[in-house]
Design a protein around this motif. Structure first.
Motif, PDB file in Angstrom:
ATOM      1  N   LEU A 117      16.783   3.025   3.585  1.00 14.31           N
ATOM      2  CA  LEU A 117      15.620   3.618   4.232  1.00 14.31           C
ATOM      3  C   LEU A 117      14.381   2.998   3.596  1.00 14.31           C
ATOM      4  CD1 LEU A 117      16.353   7.431   4.659  1.00 14.31           C
ATOM      5  CD2 LEU A 117      16.551   5.602   6.331  1.00 14.31           C
ATOM      6  N   ILE A 118      13.438   2.577   4.443  1.00  9.78           N
ATOM      7  CA  ILE A 118      12.286   1.816   3.978  1.00  9.78           C
ATOM      8  C   ILE A 118      11.015   2.633   4.158  1.00  9.78           C
ATOM      9  CG2 ILE A 118      11.006  -0.348   4.230  1.00  9.78           C
ATOM     10  CD1 ILE A 118      13.580  -1.388   5.746  1.00  9.78           C
ATOM     11  N   PHE A 119      10.170   2.635   3.141  1.00 11.95           N
ATOM     12  CA  PHE A 119       8.869   3.302   3.193  1.00 11.95           C
ATOM     13  C   PHE A 119       7.798   2.297   2.801  1.00 11.95           C
ATOM     14  CE2 PHE A 119      12.036   6.476   2.576  1.00 11.95           C
ATOM     15  CZ  PHE A 119      11.616   7.549   3.343  1.00 11.95           C
ATOM     16  N   ALA A 120       6.707   2.304   3.553  1.00 14.69           N
ATOM     17  CA  ALA A 120       5.635   1.354   3.256  1.00 14.69           C
ATOM     18  C   ALA A 120       4.323   1.901   3.802  1.00 14.69           C
ATOM     19  CB  ALA A 120       5.934  -0.012   3.867  1.00 14.69           C
ATOM     20  N   SER A 121       3.226   1.376   3.274  1.00 18.07           N
ATOM     21  CA  SER A 121       1.904   1.788   3.732  1.00 18.07           C
ATOM     22  C   SER A 121       1.134   0.588   4.271  1.00 18.07           C
ATOM     23  CB  SER A 121       1.115   2.427   2.580  1.00 18.07           C
ATOM     24  OG  SER A 121       0.943   1.501   1.512  1.00 18.07           O
ATOM     25  N   ASP A 122       0.116   0.894   5.073  1.00 21.40           N
ATOM     26  CA  ASP A 122      -0.879  -0.086   5.499  1.00 21.40           C
ATOM     27  C   ASP A 122      -0.247  -1.347   6.084  1.00 21.40           C
ATOM     28  OD1 ASP A 122      -3.162   1.514   4.631  1.00 21.40           O
ATOM     29  OD2 ASP A 122      -2.428   1.134   2.619  1.00 21.40           O
ATOM     30  N   ARG A 123      -0.687  -2.519   5.605  1.00 14.60           N
ATOM     31  CA  ARG A 123      -0.244  -3.790   6.182  1.00 14.60           C
ATOM     32  C   ARG A 123       1.259  -4.011   5.982  1.00 14.60           C
ATOM     33  NH1 ARG A 123      -4.061  -8.320   3.844  1.00 14.60           N
ATOM     34  NH2 ARG A 123      -3.087  -9.583   5.486  1.00 14.60           N
ATOM     35  N   ALA A 124       1.799  -3.517   4.886  1.00 15.50           N
ATOM     36  CA  ALA A 124       3.238  -3.663   4.648  1.00 15.50           C
ATOM     37  C   ALA A 124       4.030  -2.893   5.698  1.00 15.50           C
ATOM     38  CB  ALA A 124       3.598  -3.174   3.248  1.00 15.50           C
ATOM     39  N   TYR A 125       3.554  -1.700   6.067  1.00 14.76           N
ATOM     40  CA  TYR A 125       4.238  -0.930   7.104  1.00 14.76           C
ATOM     41  C   TYR A 125       4.231  -1.688   8.437  1.00 14.76           C
ATOM     42  CZ  TYR A 125       5.084   2.458  10.757  1.00 14.76           C
ATOM     43  OH  TYR A 125       5.578   3.070  11.879  1.00 14.76           O
ATOM     44  N   LYS A 126       3.084  -2.217   8.819  1.00 18.77           N
ATOM     45  CA  LYS A 126       2.993  -2.950  10.087  1.00 18.77           C
ATOM     46  C   LYS A 126       3.919  -4.156  10.089  1.00 18.77           C
ATOM     47  CE  LYS A 126      -1.794  -1.521  10.953  1.00 18.77           C
ATOM     48  NZ  LYS A 126      -3.208  -1.968  11.047  1.00 18.77           N
ATOM     49  N   TYR A 127       3.942  -4.869   8.984  1.00 23.95           N
ATOM     50  CA  TYR A 127       4.764  -6.076   8.894  1.00 23.95           C
ATOM     51  C   TYR A 127       6.254  -5.724   8.926  1.00 23.95           C
ATOM     52  CZ  TYR A 127       6.690 -10.401   6.898  1.00 23.95           C
ATOM     53  OH  TYR A 127       7.423 -11.530   6.675  1.00 23.95           O
ATOM     54  N   LEU A 128       6.677  -4.780   8.088  1.00 27.13           N
ATOM     55  CA  LEU A 128       8.099  -4.460   7.982  1.00 27.13           C
ATOM     56  C   LEU A 128       8.624  -3.722   9.209  1.00 27.13           C
ATOM     57  CD1 LEU A 128       8.213  -3.433   4.220  1.00 27.13           C
ATOM     58  CD2 LEU A 128       9.100  -5.540   5.235  1.00 27.13           C
ATOM     59  N   SER A 129       7.794  -2.871   9.827  1.00 29.78           N
ATOM     60  CA  SER A 129       8.251  -2.141  11.013  1.00 29.78           C
ATOM     61  C   SER A 129       8.459  -3.065  12.202  1.00 29.78           C
ATOM     62  CB  SER A 129       7.259  -1.025  11.375  1.00 29.78           C
ATOM     63  OG  SER A 129       5.994  -1.558  11.699  1.00 29.78           O
ATOM     64  N   SER A 130       7.863  -4.259  12.169  1.00 31.79           N
ATOM     65  CA  SER A 130       8.108  -5.234  13.234  1.00 31.79           C
ATOM     66  C   SER A 130       9.431  -5.959  13.028  1.00 31.79           C
ATOM     67  CB  SER A 130       6.961  -6.258  13.284  1.00 31.79           C
ATOM     68  OG  SER A 130       6.992  -7.128  12.159  1.00 31.79           O
ATOM     69  N   LYS A 131      10.027  -5.826  11.839  1.00 33.18           N
ATOM     70  CA  LYS A 131      11.259  -6.540  11.520  1.00 33.18           C
ATOM     71  C   LYS A 131      12.465  -5.624  11.354  1.00 33.18           C
ATOM     72  CE  LYS A 131       8.869 -10.364   9.185  1.00 33.18           C
ATOM     73  NZ  LYS A 131       9.391 -11.442  10.049  1.00 33.18           N
ATOM     74  N   PHE A 132      12.215  -4.356  10.993  1.00 34.17           N
ATOM     75  CA  PHE A 132      13.306  -3.430  10.719  1.00 34.17           C
ATOM     76  C   PHE A 132      13.081  -2.128  11.488  1.00 34.17           C
ATOM     77  CE2 PHE A 132      12.670  -6.122   7.020  1.00 34.17           C
ATOM     78  CZ  PHE A 132      13.941  -6.655   6.831  1.00 34.17           C
ATOM     79  N   ASP A 133      14.178  -1.423  11.779  1.00 34.61           N
ATOM     80  CA  ASP A 133      14.081  -0.197  12.573  1.00 34.61           C
ATOM     81  C   ASP A 133      13.713   1.023  11.740  1.00 34.61           C
ATOM     82  OD1 ASP A 133      14.738  -1.408  15.008  1.00 34.61           O
ATOM     83  OD2 ASP A 133      16.872  -1.287  14.565  1.00 34.61           O
ATOM     84  N   ASN A 134      14.316   1.153  10.576  1.00 33.62           N
ATOM     85  CA  ASN A 134      14.212   2.399   9.800  1.00 33.62           C
ATOM     86  C   ASN A 134      13.089   2.336   8.775  1.00 33.62           C
ATOM     87  OD1 ASN A 134      15.605   0.404   8.466  1.00 33.62           O
ATOM     88  ND2 ASN A 134      16.994   1.805   7.413  1.00 33.62           N
ATOM     89  N   VAL A 135      11.859   2.073   9.258  1.00 32.95           N
ATOM     90  CA  VAL A 135      10.703   1.983   8.384  1.00 32.95           C
ATOM     91  C   VAL A 135       9.808   3.197   8.610  1.00 32.95           C
ATOM     92  CG1 VAL A 135       8.751   0.566   7.632  1.00 32.95           C
ATOM     93  CG2 VAL A 135      10.805  -0.538   8.541  1.00 32.95           C
ATOM     94  N   HIS A 136       9.427   3.856   7.545  1.00 28.99           N
ATOM     95  CA  HIS A 136       8.621   5.065   7.627  1.00 28.99           C
ATOM     96  C   HIS A 136       7.263   4.823   6.981  1.00 28.99           C
ATOM     97  CE1 HIS A 136      12.286   7.207   8.786  1.00 28.99           C
ATOM     98  NE2 HIS A 136      12.870   6.481   7.856  1.00 28.99           N
ATOM     99  N   GLU A 137       6.218   5.317   7.611  1.00 25.71           N
ATOM    100  CA  GLU A 137       4.864   5.070   7.131  1.00 25.71           C
ATOM    101  C   GLU A 137       4.424   6.140   6.147  1.00 25.71           C
ATOM    102  OE1 GLU A 137       0.472   3.784   8.819  1.00 25.71           O
ATOM    103  OE2 GLU A 137       1.874   4.791  10.161  1.00 25.71           O
ATOM    104  N   ILE A 138       3.869   5.710   5.042  1.00 23.29           N
ATOM    105  CA  ILE A 138       3.281   6.615   4.057  1.00 23.29           C
ATOM    106  C   ILE A 138       1.845   6.161   3.788  1.00 23.29           C
ATOM    107  CG2 ILE A 138       5.460   7.250   2.959  1.00 23.29           C
ATOM    108  CD1 ILE A 138       4.923   5.163   0.816  1.00 23.29           C
ATOM    109  N   TYR A 139       1.099   7.016   3.129  1.00 25.44           N
ATOM    110  CA  TYR A 139      -0.259   6.643   2.725  1.00 25.44           C
ATOM    111  C   TYR A 139      -0.190   5.841   1.429  1.00 25.44           C
ATOM    112  CZ  TYR A 139      -1.638  10.334   5.991  1.00 25.44           C
ATOM    113  OH  TYR A 139      -1.806  11.112   7.111  1.00 25.44           O
ATOM    114  N   GLY A 140      -1.119   4.882   1.271  1.00 23.63           N
ATOM    115  CA  GLY A 140      -1.126   4.054   0.067  1.00 23.63           C
ATOM    116  C   GLY A 140      -2.512   3.940  -0.539  1.00 23.63           C
ATOM    117  N   PHE A 141      -2.576   3.310  -1.697  1.00 20.40           N
ATOM    118  CA  PHE A 141      -3.842   3.046  -2.375  1.00 20.40           C
ATOM    119  C   PHE A 141      -4.397   1.700  -1.907  1.00 20.40           C
ATOM    120  CE2 PHE A 141      -1.453   5.791  -5.247  1.00 20.40           C
ATOM    121  CZ  PHE A 141      -2.399   6.755  -5.558  1.00 20.40           C
ATOM    122  N   ASN A 142      -5.711   1.596  -1.829  1.00 21.28           N
ATOM    123  CA  ASN A 142      -6.354   0.337  -1.455  1.00 21.28           C
ATOM    124  C   ASN A 142      -7.495   0.023  -2.398  1.00 21.28           C
ATOM    125  OD1 ASN A 142      -5.522   1.497   1.588  1.00 21.28           O
ATOM    126  ND2 ASN A 142      -5.083  -0.641   1.201  1.00 21.28           N
TER     127      ASN A 142
END
Length: 585
Positions: free
Chosen positions: A268-293
């Motif tokens: 199960l994959i969790f990512a925020s911001d640009r990482a979420y957009k990038y990984l969700s285009s490649k994998f199905d089970n990606v969940h978005e979380i809030y991150g630090f910038n």
């Protein structure tokens, strides 16, 4: 007795109490509750018994429902999943509407247990779709409140236990042929979104869309056809993998690793911001979380604005991220947590005492004996504090690097060459006429003025525009075009970002590095870049130093002939670490 409520369970200690409490609070009292448990390994059975439920042996969902129905004393049978919650008056309203409409079988509309607008819209769409097609074909999925008569259940032989997917729809259709079917209008159920969180929107939507299409075509679809599992595989290691969304380096590295890791692990994959957009285009089970910038101004970190920005959203981010990660981790039961410098994964790992593996390039700052100019000591102390607070007490540190200082603790820390995208490794690099310029800060206007003054062609990424301005060709980011420009570049001008520098070195491209001020990780990358003779480190972009760099490209190219950074051996090392830590490393 009027009603028997049947609930199949397997390890539902987190969800079952809320359902049983909502049943207990109903104003309808002529019922019994039967829990058909499939050898739960947690406190599910104990909870059911404490609430006064009858507990019988269960199995897969169809078998569990049938075992419950066999001992049921009620005239009506209500099949519920354990992660539901009844709304006020649900039992009374459901029984009254069912009997007043003289129904043989009915299903219930849903309200998601979520505050997200997306989830509410999706569930309301599902409700309307079920009502729209109810007169065309009895249909339902997920066992969100199937209400029927016991005599009809027995006439059709109950749920078909040979089906591993769609047994609820098959059941509804068979009873719908001998009794009237309807979607109940008044009563609604509160439903968990754990399936949506677990599988990801795109993956879950695909599965249910495909199963619905097959159903309307009169075809059966199996769980294997949809790659659907009840629970998670006990044969595969289960990994919760979380990725920092700052910049693109973490996302690119993780994308390469996850391609291989998902082949033989449950992930199960969790990512925020640009990482979420990038990984969700490649994998199905990606969940978005809030991150630090980080807030950058004039190619420098603005510490005050970064802190203020983080503090504004931190209470919300902490609450929402931990709620999501905790809920999914409790359901998923990961063997390990892997963090690519993602803060919340470290927190949830320590909360649930799940072994944590760190995989990034940042920990070279804390886990190695590094050399750097003394004037950057303050930046180093600040960076060290951030790194230590982000990732707390991992069992293993896997560090990627193109330079290899001495490791402080070889028992826990190991170093590997950079993780490279297949697209980079497949390039056939040569030295063309242009210099590739890559900037993540659009505020670096001084750079473009200097480049215009030089007698050289530059292709510039990072200013989000497509135009030609003299000797400068600006491009919006396009991956294929970028690879082509990278492949033929004479050299690279960039900040101190690890991923781009490591890819440039693999392609034997000399690098002129101007790290973001105050960003010690980038400073360290540039220091070692120059120490190894692969390029130059400068605190500011100057016309004179840039001209000198371009005049010394042959020297740096000769040094790069010996560079070897083209393997992804860290992936196998990660798999070994997962196996070791799953057994209690």
């Amino acid at each position: 007795m009027k009603l028997s409520i049947i609930i199949p369970t397997y390890n539902e200690e987190e969800y079952l109490p809320a359902l049983l409490e909502s049943i207990r609070e109903q104003d309808f009292t002529d019922y019994e509750v039967i829990v058909a448990d499939a050898d739960s390994e947690d406190n599910t059975r104990k909870i059911a018994e404490e609430y006064g439920c009858r507990v019988v042996e269960g199995g897969m969902p169809a078998a569990g429902r049938n075992r419950g129905a066999e001992v049921a004393r009620g005239e009506l049978l209500l099949f519920l999943d354990a992660d539901l919650v009844l709304t006020d008056g649900y039992l009374r309203d459901a029984v009254e509407e069912f009997e007043s409409e003289d129904l043989g079988i009915a299903i219930t509309q849903m309200i998601p247990l979520s505050t997200r607008r997306r989830d509410k819209i999706l569930h309301e769409f599902a409700n309307r779709f079920m009502i729209l097609v109810e007169s065309i074909k009895p249909h339902g999925a997920g066992c969100y409140g199937i209400l029927t008569r016991k005599e009809l259940h027995e006439r059709v032989g109950g749920f078909d236990e040979s089906l591993d997917f769609g047994e609820d729809t098959d059941y509804i259709e068979r009873i719908g042929k001998i009794g009237r079917f309807r979607v109940l209008r008044k009563p609604r159920l509160l439903v968990s979104i754990r399936r949506l969180e677990k599988e990801g929107l795109r993956n879950l939507a695909f599965k249910y869309t495909k199963s619905t299409v097959y159903d309307f075509m009169g075809k059966k679809v199996s769980a294997g056809d949809l790659k659907y599992e009840f629970g998670y595989s006990k044969e595969k290691r289960r990994v919760l993998y979380s990725v920092c969304g700052e910049g693109m380096g973490h996302a690119i590295r993780s994308g390469v690793i996850l391609d291989r890791l998902t082949e033989d692990h449950e992930v199960l994959i969790f990512a925020s911001d640009r990482a979420y957009k990038y990984l969700s285009s490649k994998f199905d089970n990606v969940h978005e979380i809030y991150g630090f910038n980080t807030v950058y101004e004039d190619n420098s970190v603005n510490d005050i604005k970064t802190f203020v920005k983080a503090m504004k959203t931190f209470p919300r981010d902490l609450k929402e991220n931990l709620k999501l990660l905790y809920r999914i981790a409790k359901d998923f039961r990961p063997d390990v947590v892997v963090s690519d410098f993602e803060f919340y994964a470290s927190v949830i790992s320590n909360m649930l005492r799940i072994p944590l593996i760190s995989i990034d390039n940042m920990h070279v700052i804390t886990q190695c004996r590094i050399e750097y100019p003394e004037k950057f000591r303050r930046d180093k102390i600040k960076a060290e504090a951030v790194v230590r607070s982000f990732i707390v007490r991992p069992r293993r540190y896997l560090i990627t690097s193109y330079f290899f200082p001495e490791v402080k603790n070889p028992k826990k820390v190991s170093m590997y060459p950079p993780v490279l995208r297949e697209e980079i490794m497949n390039l056939d690099p040569y030295y063309g006429d242009h210099v590739l310029v890559y900037q993540t800060s659009r505020s670096n206007r001084r750079l473009t003025d200097i480049l215009k003054s030089l007698d050289r062609e530059f292709i510039v990424y990072g200013f989000d525009r497509d135009e030609v301005d003299g000797n400068l060709t600006f491009r919006r980011f396009n991956e294929d075009q970028f690879f082509s420009d990278f492949e033929s570049a004479a050299a690279v001008i960039t900040n101190g970002g690890f991923t781009l520098i490591s890819e440039a070195l693999y392609l034997r491209k000399p690098v002129y590095s101007v790290p973001v001020k105050g960003q010690f990780e980038q400073i360290l990358n540039a220091v070692y870049l120059e120490k190894l003779g692969y390029g130059e480190f400068h605190e500011e972009t100057e016309r004179e130093t840039l001209e000198r760099f371009l005049g010394r490209l042959d020297v740096y190219r000769r040094n790069l002939e010996e560079y070897d950074g083209g393997n992804n051996e860290i992936i196998d090392a990660l798999k070994r670490a997962i196996d070791e830590c799953s057994g209690g490393c």
